[in-house]
Scaffold this motif. Structure first.
Motif, PDB file in Angstrom:
ATOM      1  N   MET A   1       0.841  -1.179   0.000  1.00 44.78           N
ATOM      2  CA  MET A   1       0.000   0.000   0.000  1.00 44.78           C
ATOM      3  C   MET A   1       0.889   1.247   0.000  1.00 44.78           C
ATOM      4  SD  MET A   1      -2.970   0.940   2.673  1.00 44.78           S
ATOM      5  CE  MET A   1      -4.446   1.204   1.747  1.00 44.78           C
ATOM      6  N   THR A   2       0.527   2.208  -0.743  1.00 43.29           N
ATOM      7  CA  THR A   2       1.331   3.422  -0.828  1.00 43.29           C
ATOM      8  C   THR A   2       0.943   4.394   0.282  1.00 43.29           C
ATOM      9  OG1 THR A   2      -0.229   4.452  -2.340  1.00 43.29           O
ATOM     10  CG2 THR A   2       1.594   3.225  -3.336  1.00 43.29           C
ATOM     11  N   THR A   3       1.865   5.259   0.626  1.00 41.15           N
ATOM     12  CA  THR A   3       1.572   6.276   1.631  1.00 41.15           C
ATOM     13  C   THR A   3       0.757   7.384   0.989  1.00 41.15           C
ATOM     14  OG1 THR A   3       3.557   7.552   1.153  1.00 41.15           O
ATOM     15  CG2 THR A   3       3.756   5.800   2.822  1.00 41.15           C
ATOM     16  N   GLY A   4       0.181   8.243   1.814  1.00 38.52           N
ATOM     17  CA  GLY A   4      -0.624   9.353   1.315  1.00 38.52           C
ATOM     18  C   GLY A   4       0.134  10.244   0.351  1.00 38.52           C
ATOM     19  N   GLN A   5       1.433  10.413   0.578  1.00 33.87           N
ATOM     20  CA  GLN A   5       2.223  11.285  -0.286  1.00 33.87           C
ATOM     21  C   GLN A   5       2.430  10.681  -1.670  1.00 33.87           C
ATOM     22  OE1 GLN A   5       5.746  11.809   2.059  1.00 33.87           O
ATOM     23  NE2 GLN A   5       4.917  13.591   3.111  1.00 33.87           N
ATOM     24  N   ASP A   6       2.324   9.350  -1.774  1.00 28.92           N
ATOM     25  CA  ASP A   6       2.554   8.680  -3.044  1.00 28.92           C
ATOM     26  C   ASP A   6       1.275   8.445  -3.833  1.00 28.92           C
ATOM     27  OD1 ASP A   6       5.253   8.563  -2.448  1.00 28.92           O
ATOM     28  OD2 ASP A   6       5.076   6.592  -1.512  1.00 28.92           O
ATOM     29  N   ARG A   7       0.141   8.778  -3.270  1.00 32.94           N
ATOM     30  CA  ARG A   7      -1.136   8.528  -3.952  1.00 32.94           C
ATOM     31  C   ARG A   7      -1.472   9.664  -4.898  1.00 32.94           C
ATOM     32  NH1 ARG A   7      -5.032   4.892  -0.832  1.00 32.94           N
ATOM     33  NH2 ARG A   7      -3.627   3.912   0.621  1.00 32.94           N
ATOM     34  N   SER A   8      -2.141   9.319  -5.971  1.00 33.21           N
ATOM     35  CA  SER A   8      -2.587  10.340  -6.913  1.00 33.21           C
ATOM     36  C   SER A   8      -3.808  11.044  -6.327  1.00 33.21           C
ATOM     37  CB  SER A   8      -2.960   9.698  -8.251  1.00 33.21           C
ATOM     38  OG  SER A   8      -4.152   8.942  -8.120  1.00 33.21           O
ATOM     39  N   LEU A   9      -4.115  12.207  -6.859  1.00 34.14           N
ATOM     40  CA  LEU A   9      -5.306  12.928  -6.404  1.00 34.14           C
ATOM     41  C   LEU A   9      -6.562  12.094  -6.647  1.00 34.14           C
ATOM     42  CD1 LEU A   9      -4.530  16.573  -7.524  1.00 34.14           C
ATOM     43  CD2 LEU A   9      -4.547  15.654  -5.206  1.00 34.14           C
ATOM     44  N   GLN A  10      -6.591  11.373  -7.731  1.00 32.97           N
ATOM     45  CA  GLN A  10      -7.737  10.512  -8.034  1.00 32.97           C
ATOM     46  C   GLN A  10      -7.916   9.441  -6.965  1.00 32.97           C
ATOM     47  OE1 GLN A  10     -10.046  10.926 -10.376  1.00 32.97           O
ATOM     48  NE2 GLN A  10     -11.151   9.132  -9.648  1.00 32.97           N
ATOM     49  N   GLU A  11      -6.816   8.818  -6.535  1.00 33.64           N
ATOM     50  CA  GLU A  11      -6.896   7.794  -5.496  1.00 33.64           C
ATOM     51  C   GLU A  11      -7.382   8.389  -4.179  1.00 33.64           C
ATOM     52  OE1 GLU A  11      -3.501   4.492  -6.257  1.00 33.64           O
ATOM     53  OE2 GLU A  11      -2.776   6.526  -5.888  1.00 33.64           O
TER      54      GLU A  11
END
Length: 80
Positions: A1-11
């Motif tokens: 699972m990616t951290t919040g900083q690595d997520r796209s705005l869409q995610e």
């Protein structure tokens, strides 16, 4: 699972929608007029945070909000 900083705005937006929908479901399960009013006024702001605007409503019980991830509550003119 990616951290919040690595997520796209869409995610981030998709997760926020799921959280909002879960909160609405919890409010509907409560089955009280107060919960219904809160559900009608639950919104997602520009940062995808949940806010409730209860200004000048007849709300007297915030119990239905217990445990929900609400970022801001506006209750000016309420009897609470």
């Amino acid at each position: 699972m990616t951290t919040g900083q690595d997520r796209s705005l869409q995610e981030i937006y998709e997760v926020a929608i799921r959280v909002r929908d879960h909160c609405l479901e919890k409010l509907r399960e409560h089955e009280s007029p107060q919960a219904r009013l809160i559900a009608e006024r639950l919104q997602m702001d520009a940062t995808a945070s949940l806010v409730v605007n209860l200004k000048r409503t007849a709300i007297t019980d915030l119990g239905p909000l217990r445990g929900l991830p609400i970022k801001a509550l506006f209750a000016e003119g309420c009897a609470i």
